[in-house]
Motif scaffolding. Structure first.
Motif, PDB file in Angstrom:
ATOM      1  N   GLY A  14      46.224  35.773  21.230  1.00  0.00           N
ATOM      2  CA  GLY A  14      46.368  36.379  19.769  1.00  0.00           C
ATOM      3  C   GLY A  14      46.456  37.578  20.095  1.00  0.00           C
ATOM      4  N   PHE A  15      45.744  38.261  20.676  1.00  0.00           N
ATOM      5  CA  PHE A  15      44.712  39.699  20.569  1.00  0.00           C
ATOM      6  C   PHE A  15      44.802  40.253  21.892  1.00  0.00           C
ATOM      7  N   SER A  16      45.162  41.608  22.063  1.00  0.00           N
ATOM      8  CA  SER A  16      44.861  42.324  23.527  1.00  0.00           C
ATOM      9  C   SER A  16      44.081  42.485  23.309  1.00  0.00           C
ATOM     10  N   GLY A  17      42.733  43.439  24.218  1.00  0.00           N
ATOM     11  CA  GLY A  17      41.659  43.802  24.399  1.00  0.00           C
ATOM     12  C   GLY A  17      40.669  42.466  24.199  1.00  0.00           C
ATOM     13  N   GLN A  18      40.806  41.685  24.421  1.00  0.00           N
ATOM     14  CA  GLN A  18      39.392  41.173  24.682  1.00  0.00           C
ATOM     15  C   GLN A  18      38.772  40.699  25.424  1.00  0.00           C
ATOM     16  N   GLU A  19      37.332  40.173  25.444  1.00  0.00           N
ATOM     17  CA  GLU A  19      36.526  40.301  26.479  1.00  0.00           C
ATOM     18  C   GLU A  19      37.051  38.510  27.416  1.00  0.00           C
ATOM     19  N   PHE A  20      37.203  39.067  29.592  1.00  0.00           N
ATOM     20  CA  PHE A  20      37.459  38.159  30.154  1.00  0.00           C
ATOM     21  C   PHE A  20      37.011  37.058  29.579  1.00  0.00           C
ATOM     22  N   ILE A  21      37.266  35.419  30.034  1.00  0.00           N
ATOM     23  CA  ILE A  21      36.340  35.037  30.141  1.00  0.00           C
ATOM     24  C   ILE A  21      36.526  33.923  31.462  1.00  0.00           C
ATOM     25  N   GLU A  22      35.129  34.091  32.118  1.00  0.00           N
ATOM     26  CA  GLU A  22      34.835  34.024  33.212  1.00  0.00           C
ATOM     27  C   GLU A  22      35.331  33.252  34.236  1.00  0.00           C
ATOM     28  N   ASN A  23      35.396  32.180  33.689  1.00  0.00           N
ATOM     29  CA  ASN A  23      35.732  30.853  34.702  1.00  0.00           C
ATOM     30  C   ASN A  23      37.270  30.489  34.646  1.00  0.00           C
ATOM     31  N   THR A  24      38.460  32.222  34.237  1.00  0.00           N
ATOM     32  CA  THR A  24      39.183  31.480  34.375  1.00  0.00           C
ATOM     33  C   THR A  24      39.607  31.541  35.981  1.00  0.00           C
ATOM     34  N   VAL A  25      39.027  32.520  36.739  1.00  0.00           N
ATOM     35  CA  VAL A  25      38.275  32.797  38.320  1.00  0.00           C
ATOM     36  C   VAL A  25      38.752  31.024  39.026  1.00  0.00           C
ATOM     37  N   ASP A  26      37.857  30.205  38.427  1.00  0.00           N
ATOM     38  CA  ASP A  26      38.026  28.748  39.184  1.00  0.00           C
ATOM     39  C   ASP A  26      39.395  28.623  38.527  1.00  0.00           C
ATOM     40  N   LYS A  27      40.309  28.418  37.835  1.00  0.00           N
ATOM     41  CA  LYS A  27      41.046  27.566  37.166  1.00  0.00           C
ATOM     42  C   LYS A  27      41.889  28.856  38.012  1.00  0.00           C
ATOM     43  N   VAL A  28      42.178  29.824  38.117  1.00  0.00           N
ATOM     44  CA  VAL A  28      43.303  30.504  39.206  1.00  0.00           C
ATOM     45  C   VAL A  28      43.431  29.657  40.187  1.00  0.00           C
ATOM     46  N   ALA A  29      41.498  29.312  40.923  1.00  0.00           N
ATOM     47  CA  ALA A  29      42.067  28.823  42.581  1.00  0.00           C
ATOM     48  C   ALA A  29      42.174  27.188  42.244  1.00  0.00           C
ATOM     49  N   GLN A  30      42.005  26.548  41.576  1.00  0.00           N
ATOM     50  CA  GLN A  30      42.547  25.350  40.890  1.00  0.00           C
ATOM     51  C   GLN A  30      43.690  24.875  40.840  1.00  0.00           C
ATOM     52  N   VAL A  31      44.287  26.463  40.484  1.00  0.00           N
ATOM     53  CA  VAL A  31      46.136  26.553  40.479  1.00  0.00           C
ATOM     54  C   VAL A  31      46.547  26.364  41.350  1.00  0.00           C
ATOM     55  N   ARG A  32      46.206  27.783  42.560  1.00  0.00           N
ATOM     56  CA  ARG A  32      45.958  28.318  43.757  1.00  0.00           C
ATOM     57  C   ARG A  32      46.804  26.319  44.836  1.00  0.00           C
ATOM     58  N   SER A  33      45.342  25.731  44.688  1.00  0.00           N
ATOM     59  CA  SER A  33      44.822  24.336  45.463  1.00  0.00           C
ATOM     60  C   SER A  33      46.187  23.484  45.139  1.00  0.00           C
TER      61      SER A  33
END
Ligand code: DX5
Ligand code: ZN
Length: 216
Positions: free
Chosen positions: A140-159
């Motif tokens: 919805g908006f730029s400039g928001q704070e990064f949600i940290e568990n995105t990193v785990d989700k990326v790893a899950q999608v990669r596998s």
């Protein structure tokens, strides 16, 4: 690593110049954030600015459709010259139908996934995708704070992609900067979207993109 600056933060009074400046600064793709005020609580634009800027750049145009009915408007984005087009898995329209329609038009289909949606939901659709856009913020908006568990989700999608045995890009969108890019790339991201980090960098676009590449 592919760097895709988000046009959401560009100066819309000088859109063509912004497109050329980002290309000169070393951007690989341009990311266009389309919002309908319904799927997300903000409104931006439809296909018109992509069409208007298409001749100003040879970069890949990546449309990120944060809209409830991506199928209804797909033709506009095809005609505007979008190369890789993402709809949300949470949208009202059928995701499979959308992905097939993009592929039938010889463009690259992608699916975006919100922070609160589990990666497992991608499983049956993954064979139809050329890219998964993992949201690092609530869209919805730029400039928001990064949600940290995105990193785990990326790893899950990669596998999941490794199990599939076919190349599918993983794009991370929202809150990306030099503070988290190395973790995202280590987890398996290969396309990073950046709005505020690149377009509001005090030393300009080229320096911002170099800094992202140096960290990734
Ligand atoms: C968020 C958009 C993102 C966003 C990125 O809804 O999809 O593309 O504009 O901006 P930053 O990098 O500032 O989070
Ligand atoms: Zn986006």
């Amino acid at each position: 690593m592919i760097v895709a600056p988000s046009m959401l933060v560009a100066d819309f009074a000088r859109l063509g110049e912004e497109v050329r400046a980002l290309e000169e600064a070393g951007a690989d793709w341009l990311h266009w954030d389309v919002m309908d005020g319904h799927f997300v609580p903000n409104l931006t634009h439809g296909a018109l600015p992509l069409r208007a800027c298409r001749d100003a750049s040879s970069l890949t145009f990546n449309a990120h459709l944060m809209i409830s009915e991506p199928l209804r408007y797909l033709d506009d984005f095809l005609q505007a010259g979008a190369d890789i087009i993402a709809a949300h898995i949470e949208a009202k329209d059928d995701a499979r139908e959308f992905l097939e329609a993009v592929a039938d038009a010889d463009r690259r289909p992608a699916l975006a996934i919100n922070p609160d949606t589990s990666a497992e939901q991608l499983q049956p659709l993954l064979p139809l995708c050329d890219m998964i856009t993992v949201m690092g913020v609530h869209p919805g908006f730029s400039g928001q704070e990064f949600i940290e568990n995105t990193v785990d989700k990326v790893a899950q999608v990669r596998s999941m992609i490794e199990d599939l045995g076919r190349e599918v890009y993983i794009q991370v969108d929202g809150g990306v900067g030099t503070g988290n890019i190395s973790r995202l790339v280590a987890a398996g991201a290969d396309v990073v979207v950046s709005g505020s980090f690149v377009l509001q960098h005090p030393e300009g676009y080229a320096t911002a993109i170099e800094q992202l590449r140096a960290c990734g």
